[in-house]
Design a protein around this motif. Structure first.
Motif, mmCIF file in Angstrom:
data_model
loop_
_atom_site.group_PDB
_atom_site.id
_atom_site.type_symbol
_atom_site.label_atom_id
_atom_site.label_comp_id
_atom_site.label_asym_id
_atom_site.label_seq_id
_atom_site.Cartn_x
_atom_site.Cartn_y
_atom_site.Cartn_z
ATOM 1 N N THR A 194 69.693 24.293 -7.797
ATOM 2 C CA THR A 194 70.954 24.458 -8.530
ATOM 3 C C THR A 194 70.957 25.693 -9.419
ATOM 4 O O THR A 194 71.976 26.359 -9.551
ATOM 5 C CB THR A 194 71.242 23.195 -9.363
ATOM 6 N N LEU A 195 69.807 26.007 -10.032
ATOM 7 C CA LEU A 195 69.740 27.169 -10.917
ATOM 8 C C LEU A 195 69.181 28.401 -10.218
ATOM 9 O O LEU A 195 69.154 29.485 -10.799
ATOM 10 C CB LEU A 195 68.908 26.844 -12.165
ATOM 11 N N GLY A 196 68.678 28.227 -8.987
ATOM 12 C CA GLY A 196 68.171 29.374 -8.229
ATOM 13 C C GLY A 196 66.845 29.902 -8.710
ATOM 14 O O GLY A 196 66.510 31.066 -8.469
ATOM 15 N N LYS A 197 66.052 29.070 -9.377
ATOM 16 C CA LYS A 197 64.820 29.538 -9.997
ATOM 17 C C LYS A 197 63.605 29.446 -9.079
ATOM 18 O O LYS A 197 63.556 28.631 -8.166
ATOM 19 C CB LYS A 197 64.545 28.742 -11.282
ATOM 20 N N GLY A 198 62.635 30.307 -9.368
ATOM 21 C CA GLY A 198 61.310 30.179 -8.790
ATOM 22 C C GLY A 198 60.484 29.385 -9.788
ATOM 23 O O GLY A 198 60.214 29.854 -10.895
ATOM 24 N N VAL A 199 60.120 28.171 -9.442
ATOM 25 C CA VAL A 199 59.478 27.248 -10.390
ATOM 26 C C VAL A 199 57.969 27.216 -10.174
ATOM 27 O O VAL A 199 57.502 27.105 -9.033
ATOM 28 C CB VAL A 199 60.058 25.826 -10.245
ATOM 29 N N VAL A 200 57.230 27.321 -11.259
ATOM 30 C CA VAL A 200 55.789 27.075 -11.215
ATOM 31 C C VAL A 200 55.467 26.006 -12.266
ATOM 32 O O VAL A 200 56.140 25.915 -13.303
ATOM 33 C CB VAL A 200 54.952 28.342 -11.478
ATOM 34 N N ILE A 201 54.449 25.212 -11.966
ATOM 35 C CA ILE A 201 54.026 24.176 -12.903
ATOM 36 C C ILE A 201 52.856 24.720 -13.710
ATOM 37 O O ILE A 201 51.810 25.076 -13.144
ATOM 38 C CB ILE A 201 53.608 22.882 -12.171
ATOM 39 N N ALA A 202 53.036 24.798 -15.022
ATOM 40 C CA ALA A 202 52.023 25.370 -15.907
ATOM 41 C C ALA A 202 51.349 24.281 -16.733
ATOM 42 O O ALA A 202 51.931 23.213 -16.977
ATOM 43 C CB ALA A 202 52.666 26.403 -16.835
ATOM 44 N N LYS A 203 50.127 24.567 -17.162
ATOM 45 C CA LYS A 203 49.425 23.675 -18.081
ATOM 46 C C LYS A 203 49.905 23.953 -19.510
ATOM 47 O O LYS A 203 50.392 25.044 -19.827
ATOM 48 C CB LYS A 203 47.911 23.907 -17.984
ATOM 49 N N ASP A 204 49.735 22.957 -20.363
ATOM 50 C CA ASP A 204 50.183 23.066 -21.760
ATOM 51 C C ASP A 204 49.149 23.841 -22.568
ATOM 52 O O ASP A 204 48.399 23.288 -23.366
ATOM 53 C CB ASP A 204 50.407 21.667 -22.337
ATOM 54 N N THR A 205 49.084 25.150 -22.320
ATOM 55 C CA THR A 205 48.117 26.036 -22.979
ATOM 56 C C THR A 205 48.871 27.204 -23.605
ATOM 57 O O THR A 205 50.018 27.473 -23.231
ATOM 58 C CB THR A 205 47.093 26.574 -21.967
ATOM 59 N N PRO A 206 48.267 27.939 -24.544
ATOM 60 C CA PRO A 206 48.981 29.033 -25.222
ATOM 61 C C PRO A 206 49.577 30.043 -24.241
ATOM 62 O O PRO A 206 48.866 30.593 -23.403
ATOM 63 C CB PRO A 206 47.896 29.677 -26.095
ATOM 64 N N ASN A 207 50.869 30.255 -24.342
ATOM 65 C CA ASN A 207 51.623 31.236 -23.544
ATOM 66 C C ASN A 207 51.717 30.890 -22.066
ATOM 67 O O ASN A 207 52.204 31.689 -21.265
ATOM 68 C CB ASN A 207 51.051 32.645 -23.722
ATOM 69 N N PHE A 208 51.202 29.711 -21.672
ATOM 70 C CA PHE A 208 51.358 29.194 -20.314
ATOM 71 C C PHE A 208 50.755 30.162 -19.274
ATOM 72 O O PHE A 208 49.614 30.567 -19.448
ATOM 73 C CB PHE A 208 52.815 28.837 -20.049
ATOM 74 N N ILE A 209 51.499 30.535 -18.224
ATOM 75 C CA ILE A 209 50.873 31.341 -17.162
ATOM 76 C C ILE A 209 51.207 32.831 -17.291
ATOM 77 O O ILE A 209 50.345 33.662 -17.560
ATOM 78 C CB ILE A 209 51.318 30.857 -15.759
ATOM 79 N N ALA A 210 52.472 33.174 -17.070
ATOM 80 C CA ALA A 210 52.841 34.581 -16.927
ATOM 81 C C ALA A 210 52.581 35.371 -18.202
ATOM 82 O O ALA A 210 52.023 36.480 -18.157
ATOM 83 C CB ALA A 210 54.302 34.703 -16.508
ATOM 84 N N ASN A 211 52.983 34.830 -19.355
ATOM 85 C CA ASN A 211 52.750 35.565 -20.592
ATOM 86 C C ASN A 211 51.272 35.634 -20.953
ATOM 87 O O ASN A 211 50.839 36.580 -21.619
ATOM 88 C CB ASN A 211 53.550 34.938 -21.745
ATOM 89 N N ARG A 212 50.489 34.650 -20.521
ATOM 90 C CA ARG A 212 49.049 34.692 -20.793
ATOM 91 C C ARG A 212 48.403 35.842 -20.017
ATOM 92 O O ARG A 212 47.696 36.675 -20.590
ATOM 93 C CB ARG A 212 48.412 33.353 -20.397
ATOM 94 N N ILE A 213 48.649 35.890 -18.710
ATOM 95 C CA ILE A 213 48.063 36.948 -17.890
ATOM 96 C C ILE A 213 48.708 38.296 -18.199
ATOM 97 O O ILE A 213 48.026 39.319 -18.330
ATOM 98 C CB ILE A 213 48.242 36.633 -16.387
ATOM 99 N N GLY A 214 50.049 38.296 -18.320
ATOM 100 C CA GLY A 214 50.758 39.549 -18.545
ATOM 101 C C GLY A 214 50.400 40.199 -19.861
ATOM 102 O O GLY A 214 50.208 41.420 -19.936
ATOM 103 N N THR A 215 50.307 39.412 -20.931
ATOM 104 C CA THR A 215 49.940 39.955 -22.238
ATOM 105 C C THR A 215 48.523 40.509 -22.207
ATOM 106 O O THR A 215 48.249 41.597 -22.738
ATOM 107 C CB THR A 215 50.070 38.868 -23.322
ATOM 108 N N TYR A 216 47.617 39.772 -21.584
ATOM 109 C CA TYR A 216 46.247 40.256 -21.443
ATOM 110 C C TYR A 216 46.241 41.607 -20.712
ATOM 111 O O TYR A 216 45.589 42.561 -21.150
ATOM 112 C CB TYR A 216 45.410 39.236 -20.671
#
Length: 798
Positions: A194-216
């Motif tokens: 309905t929203l057209g999103k690419g969904v990933v399931i992340a763990k409840d950790t600081p900055n989750f997935i993309a911002n964790r790897i991307g910021t690093y």
């Protein structure tokens, strides 16, 4: 959980909250947009004699956010009228309305205590079964829900939209420990479809997935740049398309995000991780702190790592010298590694070429890449269970062409690990065990089916039924026919798909021949035809290089033959005895539009930028574009007493000004799509949806489109159109050559010099198109426009 989310409430009307509400509106979901009541009156409110009890004052923050949506560029809305689907309110008067919604999204300030307090208020008005989520970019979902009831916790999760929500595909869903797994599954499916999103399931950790790897990755790039004595320009030249990353690379990306925002995100990890090495990696460098303290936080402040200034010769971009904090002119880096990457085709080849050359830029790229790859591997199991989710998060959230593990495969997993270890890097044990077991890559394909490394073995990548991959089907030998420009592919259930794959999907004789062959094949052996592809853009038009060459050689018979072939092929498609569905996406221009117009139904991706733009190269549509627009106007107004002129005027303006829709919904407003044409939110579902539309028409007992006559406005209407164009010339809006083109277009759109109200055939209109097109091809100024488009990639106003 409600099987369908029809109404939502978004709490927090800042840029992100309002933009999420806008995207819900794009998807047809109405919502409440709530915020706090302002602490004080504005001078304007005081002048009106209002008090804080006045509804306009109490709802001012949310109402103001909605008013600002129309000024945001690019627009958060597919259609500006969709803002009516959002109702502003406030947290004191309207929390009781939460009982009427299916989904509550919290989008307030990134502060744990503020969010906890708000969740308790929400629970006080919560209807059991309603989904509640937080749009946090990094605060713990578990910590937020502390103190809430167990039933509430089961319905609470994180839904981290990336900004801007309309355009960024990534949505990270973050379950808490108590979140019901069934709700996670259902929300993921809803957000995809309905929203057209690419969904990933992340763990409840600081900055989750993309911002964790991307910021690093951004921080190690900054550190490596300073360690290696590179400039901002040099670092961005290496970390952009040369490495399979966006043109914004590293420092333009930071300017877009905002350095203040980036520092906050980096600090969020720094404050919450215990590991000394990882903590050190997320410590914000002093130079970034200094820039933030000076207010140099990027585009929103006018300067950051880059600064745009206006000079006598126009605007120019300056870049920051981090050692002096002074700006200087950009210098384009040149090296063997950058040249090798530039000439390589595709992200895999570019990255290998960049790393393969032996120069300082190649060494810099390797220094960054090896750290990001190892860090990503270290986080498997901590930030996400699946390497596939990590890869997808980086592709959808940071627009990388390859995720970390795909990159590792591209450069050679075994060879690169050997190099890392030889240089003293500690590679995670699971990676070494994976290689020791005889595996050469993290991903593999067998019989067209992909799998990835998961807990010591390959696990199949399960594709939802809504996702049909033409690439995968071709690997499974489902190609029916093929040539250099297009292929016909069996997509199952008696439906065949015509895929363009010429350079830029430009239409030439090869594609036209394949369309004709496809019609014959489908006529004999299939039930329906869909036209779709997986290119960056659906089709940017006809092959103008071929047309220009023939025109410059004055091969007018050959130009005439090309246009006749195009017209006849489109008429064959239009009157084919089996259903034809077109599924355009993103840039669909000129001839690409004319391929779609004959279809029985168009299933367009929501982000489709659609228009007949031929005047940009000094021509007019001649593959049936003008004819189809005139036909639709005539068909919609069968009463001969109805004046067609206003409708023809609008179509003339759209084509004459080369208007391109800003979305599929906007294309409907411009008259390019019919009310029966559909808008598909998720591009990954486009081929499946087109196939379903074809099957639906088959099952309904398909009848081919009949031959129709077209009522035209004739000579009188042509005079009106030419007068409008002349007025624009007198006002300085168009050039002499634009006026000349407009005259040719007016002749075609009006149906020539015949009486108003005359009924003409489709072929008559096609002949007018072709004659006008041929005459314009002979114009030197048109040939200049065509040459300029080919060499510069943009229109010439001459």
């Amino acid at each position: 959980m409600a099987t369908t989310i029809r109404k939502a409430a978004v709490i927090g009307s800042g840029v992100m909250g309002a933009s999420i509400a806008a995207h819900l509106a794009n998807a047809g979901i109405s919502s409440l947009l709530l915020d706090i009541i302002p602490a004080a009156l504005t001078p304007e409110e005081e002048a009106k004699g209002w008090t804080r009890d006045h509804p306009s004052v109490r709802n001012r923050l949310a109402a103001g956010a909605l008013a600002r949506l129309s000024r945001i560029k690019p627009s958060p809305l597919y259609d500006e009228t969709f803002v009516s689907r959002i109702t502003p309110g406030n947290l004191e008067d309207d929390l009781g309305k939460l009982k009427d919604v299916d989904w509550v999204i919290e989008v307030v300030v990134e502060n744990l205590e503020v969010k906890r307090e708000l969740l308790r208020k929400i629970e006080g008005h919560w209807k059991p079964g309603t989904i509640v989520s937080s749009n946090t970019s990094g605060i713990s979902i578990q910590a937020m829900a502390d103190g809430c009831s167990e039933p509430f916790k089961r319905h609470f999760l994180g839904t981290h939209f990336f900004n801007p929500p309309r355009y960024m595909k990534l949505l990270e869903i973050i379950p808490g420990d108590a979140t019901d797994p069934a709700i996670v599954t259902q929300m993921a499916a809803f957000c995809r479809r309905t929203l057209g999103k690419g969904v990933v399931i992340a763990k409840d950790t600081p900055n989750f997935i993309a911002n964790r790897i991307g910021t690093y990755g951004l921080l190690v790039t900054l550190q490596a740049m300073m360690d290696n004595g590179l400039t901002v320009d040099e670092a961005d030249a290496v970390t952009g398309p040369a490495m399979g990353r966006p043109k914004s690379a590293t420092f333009r990306t930071l300017d877009l995000v905002g350095l203040d925002t980036f520092v906050h995100v980096a600090n969020n990890v720094y404050e919450k991780v215990d590991s000394g090495g990882e903590k050190d990696a997320f410590e914000v460098p002093q130079v970034l702190k200094d820039m933030v303290s000076r207010g140099w936080i990027g585009e929103k402040s006018g300067q950051g790592f880059y600064k745009k200034i206006k000079g006598e010769q126009g605007s120019e971009i300056l870049s920051l010298d981090l050692s002096t904090l002074e700006y200087s002119k950009n210098k384009k880096p040149v090296s063997a590694s950058l040249e090798a990457a530039k000439t390589a085709k595709g992200a895999k080849a570019k990255t290998k070429a960049l790393l393969g050359a032996q120069d300082r830029y190649s060494a810099f790229a390797w220094d960054i890449l090896k750290k990001v790859l190892v860090y990503s591997a270290e986080k498997v199991g901590e930030i996400a269970d699946s390497i596939a989710d990590i890869d997808q998060a980086m592709k959808w959230g940071f627009n990388w062409e390859l995720g970390p593990f795909e990159t590792w495969d591209a450069i050679g997993l075994v060879r690169s690990v050997e190099r890392m270890e030889a240089e003293g890097m500690a590679v995670p044990p699971w990676v070494k065990e994976w290689i020791s077991a005889g595996n050469q890559s993290f991903y593999q394909k067998a019989e067209g089916k992909a799998s990835y490394a998961y807990q010591g073995e390959y696990r199949a990548i399960e594709q939802p039924v809504e996702m049909i991959s033409l690439r995968s089907l071709k690997e499974q030998n489902k190609v029916i026919r093929s040539n250099s420009g297009a292929s016909l592919i069996d997509v199952g259930d008696g439906i065949a798909c015509l895929e363009f794959h010429s350079p830029n999907n430009a239409i030439g004789a090869d594609i036209l021949m394949m369309i004709q062959q496809s019609v014959e094949e489908v006529r004999k052996n299939y039930e329906g035809l869909i036209i779709a592809n997986e290119g960056r853009n659906f089709c940017v038009g006809a092959n103008i290089m071929l047309l220009l060459m023939e025109a410059q050689d004055e091969e007018w018979d050959e130009v005439d033959n090309i246009i006749r072939l195009f017209q006849n092929t489109m008429m064959t498609l239009k009157h084919f005895e089996k259903p034809v569905i077109a599924a355009p996406h993103r840039m669909t221009l000129g001839g690409g539009v004319e391929v779609c117009l004959p279809a029985d139904e168009i299933n367009a991706y929501a982000e489709t930028y659609y228009g007949l733009v031929e005047v940009g190269v000094g021509l007019i549509p001649a593959g049936g574009g003008c004819k189809e627009m005139a036909l639709r106007i005539s068909r919609a107004n069968p009463n001969p007493e109805v004046d067609l002129q206003p409708h023809i005027n609008q179509a003339f303006m759209n084509i004459g000004m080369a208007k391109v829709s800003t979305s599929a919904h906007d294309a409907k407003k411009l008259g390019y799509f019919r009310s029966t044409d559909r808008v598909i939110m998720n591009q990954d579902h486009l081929i499946h949806e087109a196939k379903q539309s074809a099957l639906r028409l088959v099952q309904a007992g398909y009848e081919p489109q009949p031959q129709e006559k077209i009522r035209v406005v004739g000579a009188d209407g042509k005079a009106v159109l030419k007068l409008g164009a002349y007025s624009m010339k007198q006002s300085g809006y168009i050039s002499d050559h634009d006026l000349h083109i407009a005259g040719k277009l007016a002749h075609v759109m009006a149906g020539g010099d015949i009486p108003a109200g005359t009924m003409v055939t489709e072929q008559y209109m096609l002949d007018l198109e072709r004659e006008a097109f041929l005459s314009l091809c002979g114009e030197p100024k048109t040939q200049q426009r065509m040459q300029h488009m080919l060499s510069k990639g943009k229109p010439l106003r001459n």
